[in-house]
Design a protein around this motif. Structure first.
Motif, PDB file in Angstrom:
ATOM      1  N   GLY A  17      75.215  30.554  16.965  1.00  0.00           N
ATOM      2  CA  GLY A  17      73.908  30.447  17.625  1.00  0.00           C
ATOM      3  C   GLY A  17      72.921  29.620  16.844  1.00  0.00           C
ATOM      4  O   GLY A  17      72.244  28.741  17.402  1.00  0.00           O
ATOM      5  N   ASN A  18      72.825  29.868  15.546  1.00  0.00           N
ATOM      6  CA  ASN A  18      71.863  29.118  14.736  1.00  0.00           C
ATOM      7  C   ASN A  18      72.289  27.669  14.537  1.00  0.00           C
ATOM      8  O   ASN A  18      71.427  26.789  14.440  1.00  0.00           O
ATOM      9  CB  ASN A  18      71.684  29.808  13.384  1.00  0.00           C
ATOM     10  CG  ASN A  18      70.862  31.083  13.492  1.00  0.00           C
ATOM     11  OD1 ASN A  18      69.692  31.057  13.847  1.00  0.00           O
ATOM     12  ND2 ASN A  18      71.475  32.215  13.196  1.00  0.00           N
ATOM     13  N   CYS A  19      73.608  27.408  14.506  1.00  0.00           N
ATOM     14  CA  CYS A  19      74.074  26.015  14.428  1.00  0.00           C
ATOM     15  C   CYS A  19      73.681  25.244  15.683  1.00  0.00           C
ATOM     16  O   CYS A  19      73.282  24.078  15.603  1.00  0.00           O
ATOM     17  CB  CYS A  19      75.591  25.982  14.234  1.00  0.00           C
ATOM     18  SG  CYS A  19      76.124  26.255  12.546  1.00  0.00           S
ATOM     19  N   ILE A  20      73.804  25.890  16.839  1.00  0.00           N
ATOM     20  CA  ILE A  20      73.404  25.240  18.090  1.00  0.00           C
ATOM     21  C   ILE A  20      71.907  24.940  18.081  1.00  0.00           C
ATOM     22  O   ILE A  20      71.467  23.857  18.488  1.00  0.00           O
ATOM     23  CB  ILE A  20      73.777  26.130  19.296  1.00  0.00           C
ATOM     24  CG1 ILE A  20      75.293  26.194  19.463  1.00  0.00           C
ATOM     25  CG2 ILE A  20      73.124  25.608  20.575  1.00  0.00           C
ATOM     26  CD1 ILE A  20      75.762  27.158  20.525  1.00  0.00           C
ATOM     27  N   VAL A  21      71.103  25.903  17.613  1.00  0.00           N
ATOM     28  CA  VAL A  21      69.653  25.689  17.529  1.00  0.00           C
ATOM     29  C   VAL A  21      69.333  24.512  16.607  1.00  0.00           C
ATOM     30  O   VAL A  21      68.537  23.626  16.956  1.00  0.00           O
ATOM     31  CB  VAL A  21      68.951  26.967  17.028  1.00  0.00           C
ATOM     32  CG1 VAL A  21      67.482  26.682  16.710  1.00  0.00           C
ATOM     33  CG2 VAL A  21      69.042  28.075  18.067  1.00  0.00           C
ATOM     34  N   ILE A  22      69.952  24.478  15.446  1.00  0.00           N
ATOM     35  CA  ILE A  22      69.715  23.390  14.484  1.00  0.00           C
ATOM     36  C   ILE A  22      70.121  22.049  15.086  1.00  0.00           C
ATOM     37  O   ILE A  22      69.394  21.055  14.986  1.00  0.00           O
ATOM     38  CB  ILE A  22      70.487  23.664  13.182  1.00  0.00           C
ATOM     39  CG1 ILE A  22      69.929  24.911  12.492  1.00  0.00           C
ATOM     40  CG2 ILE A  22      70.412  22.463  12.237  1.00  0.00           C
ATOM     41  CD1 ILE A  22      70.786  25.427  11.361  1.00  0.00           C
ATOM     42  N   TYR A  23      71.294  22.029  15.711  1.00  0.00           N
ATOM     43  CA  TYR A  23      71.798  20.785  16.310  1.00  0.00           C
ATOM     44  C   TYR A  23      70.862  20.275  17.399  1.00  0.00           C
ATOM     45  O   TYR A  23      70.539  19.080  17.456  1.00  0.00           O
ATOM     46  CB  TYR A  23      73.196  21.031  16.874  1.00  0.00           C
ATOM     47  CG  TYR A  23      73.738  19.879  17.688  1.00  0.00           C
ATOM     48  CD1 TYR A  23      74.309  18.772  17.072  1.00  0.00           C
ATOM     49  CD2 TYR A  23      73.658  19.898  19.092  1.00  0.00           C
ATOM     50  CE1 TYR A  23      74.790  17.711  17.818  1.00  0.00           C
ATOM     51  CE2 TYR A  23      74.138  18.846  19.838  1.00  0.00           C
ATOM     52  CZ  TYR A  23      74.713  17.750  19.201  1.00  0.00           C
ATOM     53  OH  TYR A  23      75.182  16.699  19.945  1.00  0.00           O
ATOM     54  N   LEU A  24      70.429  21.180  18.278  1.00  0.00           N
ATOM     55  CA  LEU A  24      69.573  20.767  19.392  1.00  0.00           C
ATOM     56  C   LEU A  24      68.238  20.213  18.911  1.00  0.00           C
ATOM     57  O   LEU A  24      67.759  19.203  19.423  1.00  0.00           O
ATOM     58  CB  LEU A  24      69.340  21.947  20.338  1.00  0.00           C
ATOM     59  CG  LEU A  24      70.537  22.381  21.191  1.00  0.00           C
ATOM     60  CD1 LEU A  24      70.190  23.624  22.005  1.00  0.00           C
ATOM     61  CD2 LEU A  24      70.983  21.257  22.115  1.00  0.00           C
ATOM     62  N   VAL A  25      67.630  20.866  17.925  1.00  0.00           N
ATOM     63  CA  VAL A  25      66.327  20.399  17.438  1.00  0.00           C
ATOM     64  C   VAL A  25      66.462  19.042  16.757  1.00  0.00           C
ATOM     65  O   VAL A  25      65.627  18.150  16.951  1.00  0.00           O
ATOM     66  CB  VAL A  25      65.705  21.427  16.475  1.00  0.00           C
ATOM     67  CG1 VAL A  25      64.416  20.882  15.869  1.00  0.00           C
ATOM     68  CG2 VAL A  25      65.413  22.732  17.210  1.00  0.00           C
ATOM     69  N   ILE A  26      67.525  18.855  15.973  1.00  0.00           N
ATOM     70  CA  ILE A  26      67.695  17.597  15.239  1.00  0.00           C
ATOM     71  C   ILE A  26      68.041  16.446  16.178  1.00  0.00           C
ATOM     72  O   ILE A  26      67.536  15.329  16.022  1.00  0.00           O
ATOM     73  CB  ILE A  26      68.787  17.749  14.157  1.00  0.00           C
ATOM     74  CG1 ILE A  26      68.304  18.707  13.066  1.00  0.00           C
ATOM     75  CG2 ILE A  26      69.153  16.399  13.542  1.00  0.00           C
ATOM     76  CD1 ILE A  26      69.335  19.000  12.008  1.00  0.00           C
TER      77      ILE A  26
END
Length: 301
Positions: A17-26
């Motif tokens: 979940g947090n990897c997806i959040v990081i990826y989407l924001v970047i």
């Protein structure tokens, strides 16, 4: 066995979940907003929490590796540092959203890019200065020093955020109810004044606005999860300092699982309550479905 299965489930959920959040924001320029910089920083901290709390416990129990999981060990100091970075980032994001909801006209003036990145930097630096450095010498000096460091960290990083989040939650609910009540009274007065003129007065919309309502709900859910989680951790600290209560077996396992689960909850809350994240997640899954469909068509052809 239930502890290890549940632990790896929450670790996988938190990491994904947090990897997806990081990826989407970047990768998504439209997501690079003031709020989402706080979300990105919190996601990094939460992922570090999940990866530093449970895997060492598993390695010690099943792989025969030696980890000192007491307060004197490196494991505790590293995992606690990331926990407190997560707490500090959550507090910074909550303050940002609180100002946006309660002071919308002054938000742009108060929360600039410099303020945002300053708050994020402080959220990462403060735990290292206020906990990590003093903790290096913990259990190597006098009992008074140990008690001072333990009490200091609990008050700053566990009790203060808990009290602050309760106060913020109460004030946001009070503010929302007050706005709703004032708007209902205003609309009722307008309808009464124009009753004889047959003026069509539209139904009052949500005065809080859909986005602000979701923002408030997001803050309430995240801070409530934090408060529930850290009640267990505060109990752990009380037991450690006073030796007046047991902290072992099932109780200890539940507290560890709660800490990991707390890191996994935040991305789920963003996906459901933040409009911008919800749209990007839908796009991402649609793209994946399109790719799979094209691959199936190629195979069939």
């Amino acid at each position: 066995m239930w502890f290890w299965i549940s632990g790896w489930f929450f670790v996988a959920l938190a990491a994904a979940g947090n990897c997806i959040v990081i990826y989407l924001v970047i990768k998504t320029p439209s997501l690079q907003t003031n709020t989402n910089w706080f979300v990105l920083s919190l996601a990094v901290a939460d992922m570090c929490v999940a990866l530093t709390i449970f895997p060492p416990l598993f390695a010690r129990s099943f792989l025969g590796l030696t980890f000192d999981t007491t307060h004197a060990g490196t494991f505790f100091k590293i995992s606690s540092t990331f926990m407190y970075c997560s707490n500090a980032n959550l507090f910074a994001m909550t303050v940002d959203r609180y100002i946006a909801v309660t002071r919308p006209l002054r938000y742009v003036e108060l929360i600039t890019k410099k303020v945002i990145f300053g708050l994020i930097a402080a959220a990462w630096v403060a735990p290292f200065l206020l906990f990590s450095l003093p903790a290096i010498f913990t259990y190597n000096h006098s009992l008074r020093y140990i008690v001072f460091v333990e009490v200091w960290r609990v008050i700053i990083f566990q009790i203060f955020p808990l009290v602050a989040f309760v106060a913020i939650t109460y004030h946001l609910l009070y503010f929302a109810n007050k706005l709703a009540r004032e708007t209902r009274n205003m609309v009722a007065q307008v309808r009464f004044n124009h009753a004889d003129d047959e003026v069509n007065v539209p139904q009052a919309r949500d005065p809080y606005g859909a986005s602000k309502r979701r923002t408030t709900a997001m803050i309430l859910l995240i801070t409530t999860a934090f408060n529930i989680t850290y009640l267990g951790e505060n109990y752990h600290c009380i037991c450690l300092l006073t030796k007046a209560c047991p902290f072992e077996g099932t109780i200890e396992q539940i507290v560890y699982l709660a800490l990991i689960a707390n890191s996994a909850v935040n991305p789920i809350v963003y996906a459901f309550l933040k409009t911008d994240f919800r749209k990007e997640v839908r796009k991402m899954f649609k793209c994946q479905k399109c790719k799979r469909l094209s691959e199936v068509l190629k195979i069939c052809a």
